[in-house]
Design a protein around this motif. Structure first.
Motif, PDB file in Angstrom:
ATOM      1  N   THR A   1     -43.412  21.746  50.204  1.00 43.29           N
ATOM      2  CA  THR A   1     -42.120  21.104  50.006  1.00 43.29           C
ATOM      3  C   THR A   1     -41.158  21.644  51.047  1.00 43.29           C
TER       4      THR A   1
ATOM      5  N   ARG B   1     -32.789  14.815  52.924  1.00 47.50           N
ATOM      6  CA  ARG B   1     -33.206  15.187  51.564  1.00 47.50           C
ATOM      7  C   ARG B   1     -33.624  16.648  51.548  1.00 47.50           C
TER       8      ARG B   1
ATOM      9  N   VAL C   1     -38.569  17.325  49.601  1.00 42.64           N
ATOM     10  CA  VAL C   1     -39.587  16.332  49.927  1.00 42.64           C
ATOM     11  C   VAL C   1     -40.930  17.037  49.856  1.00 42.64           C
TER      12      VAL C   1
ATOM     13  N   LEU D   1     -41.563   8.775  55.037  1.00 44.37           N
ATOM     14  CA  LEU D   1     -41.478   8.829  53.578  1.00 44.37           C
ATOM     15  C   LEU D   1     -42.063   7.567  52.966  1.00 44.37           C
TER      16      LEU D   1
ATOM     17  N   THR E   1     -39.808   7.106  46.986  1.00 43.22           N
ATOM     18  CA  THR E   1     -40.336   8.377  46.476  1.00 43.22           C
ATOM     19  C   THR E   1     -39.860   9.503  47.382  1.00 43.22           C
ATOM     20  N   ASP E   2     -40.184  10.706  46.999  1.00 42.15           N
ATOM     21  CA  ASP E   2     -39.934  11.880  47.828  1.00 42.15           C
ATOM     22  C   ASP E   2     -41.236  12.412  48.410  1.00 42.15           C
TER      23      ASP E   2
END
Length: 164
Positions: free
Chosen positions: A68, A82, A85, A103, A107-108
């Motif tokens: 992440t 963001r 992610v 992406l 969604t992430d």
């Protein structure tokens, strides 16, 4: 046995191998089609990122399944940065590394772009080719074609992990 009796019974004996060959060929086509269908779910975003949110992911924390980090977009088209992610991690990554990603819509989830991302997105097809090679060589008895399919699947597999 008379010649007429031999000719009459030849039909069923020839039909069974042809039906078996058709069934194995259908199975092979189904395996490869399933690999293409599964791969395309990810590959379409990686290979055609024009309208997608693309940018760079700075990895902040990684475990054995995923990393992440924060996402910074490449363009100034209203795409917001963001903080959280997630990117699947098939091979070890280090924290602080920056990776080009796109992406998945709504969604992430991030997917790597470039040659490594394209090769990784087609990995299900690679597995399908390896499985189809066994079916081609064993079921259809087409050994050379089986070796060619297996070689191409193995080449894609090795290229994926060398590029990643």
């Amino acid at each position: 046995m008379s010649r007429a009796a031999t000719t009459r019974n030849a039909g069923p004996r020839l039909l069974l191998p042809a039906a078996r060959g058709a069934a194995v060929a259908l199975l092979t086509a189904l395996v490869v089609a399933a690999g293409v269908h599964t791969s395309w779910d990810t590959a379409r975003y990686v290979m055609i990122p024009d309208d997608r949110q693309s940018g760079r992911l700075t990895l902040e924390s990684c475990d054995k399944d995923a990393c992440t980090g924060s996402f910074e977009p490449d363009r100034e088209d209203g795409t917001a940065a963001r903080e959280a992610v997630r990117m699947a991690q098939p091979i070890g990554r280090t924290e602080g590394e920056t990776v080009p990603v796109v992406l998945r819509p709504d969604t992430d989830d991030a997917m790597r772009t470039g040659l490594p991302g394209v090769l990784y997105s087609w990995l299900p097809l690679t597995g399908a080719l390896l499985l189809a090679a066994v079916v081609i060589a064993g079921g259809l008895r087409l050994y050379r074609i089986g070796w060619i399919v297996a070689g191409s699947g193995l080449t894609l597999l090795v290229a994926t992990f060398l590029a990643w």
